[in-house]
Design a protein around this motif. Structure first.
Motif: not given
Lengths: 374, 363
Positions: A115, A119-120
């Motif tokens: 990721r 995204s994280t």
């Protein structure tokens, strides 16, 4: 747990964020039961730091995991803002999950390698429906990165963890935990894998959150220098084999330790000063270097087989309760007084008329006690 | 003080990263190590300290290669030998007989399926140059060594590594390294990942072992406290170079490179009575991150993070300059054009650095 003093009027002011009462965690293994945590009472207040210190296997991480709701304790309660976590409704539980965030030890293992940072950082926001559009998510993620001093955010948002250094990854971990506007951060050895200067800059960033956003911290470390620095205005609880053996305001515990185990830990620190290091070389003489097994705890005080102050008949008989130590009232605004679980020191203290009878492991002339009683 | 036991000159170590590409991990290292001394190589991750340590024994892994320089040892028989021109068989005899290494990560340094006693047997037989070691002789020698690190041979020798605690493994590993009485012992992060009380025990044992066996010690650490505790001499590394070297006292009380000072300033002394009267302590970190080996800054590699940097620092690399002569090769040298401006933030117990003269630092 009748011996545990309630921390009464002097702690009034702010209500505790997190309250652990008689917390016990027994793990069932094939070889029998392992009492990893045996009755811990502690509190964390908003904007304050409670530091748990101790050696591997003393129950620090188990305590932290129970506090974060990651394990269900086998005894005692974890209360968040006065509410027992195990009796929360699902809405309350969701709020608790948001308000309490966990920062893990290993910045390499804690991030999903497939990721991007963006995204994280926004996974939680999306899960808890805090953002409506991708543009909003990006903006929010950028804010988070700025909060942890990863600037400019644009150069990090689309990176993968392998493109970042250990210090940068740990900052991303912190940023992720901040996405939910947490009230309590539980840091499990979050700085121990970082290099010294990177560690200090991360601690300074966390300190900013503590002081400016009023985030409370349950901070776990084996590094007393880190504990002294980060929890200076807070408290330290020293754990040994699943129990708290000494607890009090950081300057007092570090500057004038009372429990022989705390003294040994402080004596064992290697200081970045050859003169200081060599002067303190003889400070820590334990009777045994080996930590007893949790499955075969010694009788009485669990520290007695290693303790230099051990007295037969006294220490190996009954377990010393964690009781209030030192008669002086806590400084106004401070979280509270000191607690200690040691037969010998408590007895000698009771006998002596002076306020600070036990000589500090640091030798004479520690100005700390004086500064704090003033 | 006679001639050094190890002389390193202009050592350069590179790792191949592709068919025609490589990165230089260690550059221009000059070092003289005298008998009985202990030298600490300190620095942050990626500064080249482990690479240099492995290089000292020519133990570099696959893609790593010593690309230039010399590594001259004075052997036990008094002759001098350059490790870089040594053949395979002499090199095998050299290792563990003349110089040995305690590898990083006590947890993983042993082969998990081999008993401790067989680790000793393998080491003794492999590096003794054909000398026969019977089972009894191995057990006797291993027993002596384990007792020297205060381990019970009857308990430890028949054990597999997983049956020992971290501290026991680290001690067994040290015992194994000194099995053939090496003159030089290189230890890579000997106390990292161990508990505080176990660390203290290892430190005390290293002091005792040095007294008993008299080896010269090079240890690699990121822990400044350990360096202050164990080292006579300290060399700070940054971006593959030694940027400051001197006696432990010179380095910790009056560092002359801003990077060394920055590292010391970033550590909270635990036993020291600072700050006075309840003031909240404040530590400053070194801004930024160490450079990538692939994109080294021009001039002094530290200049992008340095509060004192001037145009001159960016122009050309800065060489180590001798600032104070000391006996026993403890000369204090630093590679900084602004060394006279470097101050510690706080007072040290024995040092003269006064916080009143504090220089402005980056916030």
């Amino acid at each position: 747990m009748s011996d545990v003093p309630t921390r009464g009027p002097e702690t009034a002011g702010s209500e505790p964020l997190l309250k652990l009462s008689g917390l016990e965690q027994v793990f069932d293994t094939g070889k029998g039961e392992v009492p990893a945590v045996g009755g811990v009472d502690l509190e964390v207040r908003p904007g304050k730091v409670l530091c748990l210190v101790g050696e591997s296997g003393c129950g620090k991480t188990t305590t932290a995991r129970a506090a974060a709701g990651l394990t269900k304790p086998t005894g005692g309660t974890v209360a968040f803002r006065g509410k027992d976590v195990s009796r929360m409704s699902s809405a309350e539980r969701l709020a608790y999950r948001r308000a309490v965030q966990f920062i893990h030890q290993d910045p390499y293992a804690a991030l999903n390698p497939t990721r991007t940072v963006f995204s994280t950082l926004t996974a939680g926001l999306r899960r808890h429906k805090q953002v409506r559009s991708k543009a909003e998510a990006r903006e929010k993620a950028g804010e988070l990165l700025r909060l942890v001093d990863l600037t400019p955010p644009e150069s990090y948002l689309d990176s993968y963890p392998h493109q970042l250094s250990g210090g940068q990854r740990q900052r991303v971990n912190v940023a992720r935990s901040l996405a939910m506007n947490p009230e309590l951060l539980i840091c499990d050895e979050s700085t121990s894998m970082l290099d010294v200067s990177i560690r200090v800059s991360l601690l300074n960033t966390l300190g900013k959150l503590r002081d400016e956003l009023d985030v409370g911290f349950l901070f776990i470390t084996h590094d007393l220098a880190v504990a002294k620095y980060f929890a200076w205005d807070g408290e330290i609880a020293v754990m040994y084999l699943g129990k708290v053996v000494e607890h009090g305001p950081t300057p007092e515990v570090i500057g004038n330790p009372q429990h022989p185990y705390t003294k040994a830990l402080i004596g064992a620190v290697c200081e970045p000063d050859p003169d200081l290091a060599r002067a303190n070389r003889a400070a820590s003489e334990l009777r045994s270097a080996d930590i007893p097994s949790l499955t075969a705890l010694p009788s009485g005080c669990a520290f007695h087989p290693r303790c230099p102050a051990y007295e037969p008949g006294l220490c190996d008989d009954a377990e010393p309760p964690l009781i209030r130590f030192g008669g002086r009232p806590a400084a106004p605004g401070a979280a509270g007084g000191r607690r200690l679980a040691c037969h010998v020191v408590s007895r000698d203290h009771g006998r002596s008329p002076s306020d600070d009878p036990a000589e500090s492991a640091l030798g004479s002339g520690s100005p700390r006690g004086a500064a704090w009683s003033a | 003080m006679t001639e050094p036991i190890l002389s390193v000159r202009d050592l350069e170590i590179a790792y191949r990263t592709g068919r025609k590409e490589s990165v230089t991990a260690v550059t221009g290292v000059d070092l003289d190590l005298y008998e009985g001394q202990s030298l600490a190589l300190v620095g942050e991750s990626g500064c080249g300290k482990t690479t240099l340590g492995l290089g000292l024994l020519r133990l570099l892994p696959g893609p790593g290669r010593i690309t230039s320089g010399s590594l001259v040892y004075r052997l036990k028989d008094g002759t001098r030998a350059d490790l870089l021109t040594m053949g395979k068989e002499p090199l095998r005899r050299f290792r563990w007989n003349e110089a040995a290494m305690v590898f990083q990560g006590a947890m993983n340094a042993f082969n998990p399926v081999i008993r401790i006693v067989d680790h000793f047997a393998d080491t003794l037989r492999d590096h003794s140059g054909g000398k026969r070691w019977t089972k009894q002789a191995v057990e006797r020698r291993a027993g002596e060594l384990l007792e020297a690190v205060r381990l019970d041979p009857d308990r430890v020798l028949p054990s597999f590594p997983h049956e020992l605690s971290g501290g026991m493994k680290q001690r067994a590993l040290i015992a194994l390294a000194i099995a053939l009485n090496p003159q030089v012992l290189v230890l890579d992060e000997p106390t990292t990942a161990l508990d505080l009380l176990t660390q203290r025990q290892i430190v005390q044992q290293l002091h005792e072992l040095r007294r008993q066996f008299g080896f010269t010690m090079v240890f690699i650490t990121h822990d400044l406290g350990l360096a202050a505790e164990l080292a006579d001499r300290v060399a700070t590394m940054y971006a593959g170079r030694i940027i400051e070297t001197g006696s432990a006292r010179d380095i910790f009380h009056a560092p002359k490179h801003p990077y060394t000072a920055g590292l010391i300033n970033a550590v909270m002394p635990v036993k020291d009575a600072v700050p006075a009267s309840g003031a909240t302590p404040r530590l400053e970190s070194i801004p930024g991150y160490p450079p990538s080996l692939k994109a080294m800054p021009d001039g002094c590699a530290f200049h992008p993070r340095c509060a004192f940097a001037t145009e001159e620092c960016k122009a050309a690399p800065v060489a180590l300059e001798v600032l104070a002569e000391r006996p026993d090769g403890m000369t204090h040298a630093a590679a900084c054009l602004h060394h006279d401006r470097v101050r510690l933030e706080r007072k040290t117990a024995g040092g003269q650095a006064a916080s009143a003269e504090k220089e402005p630092t980056n916030v």
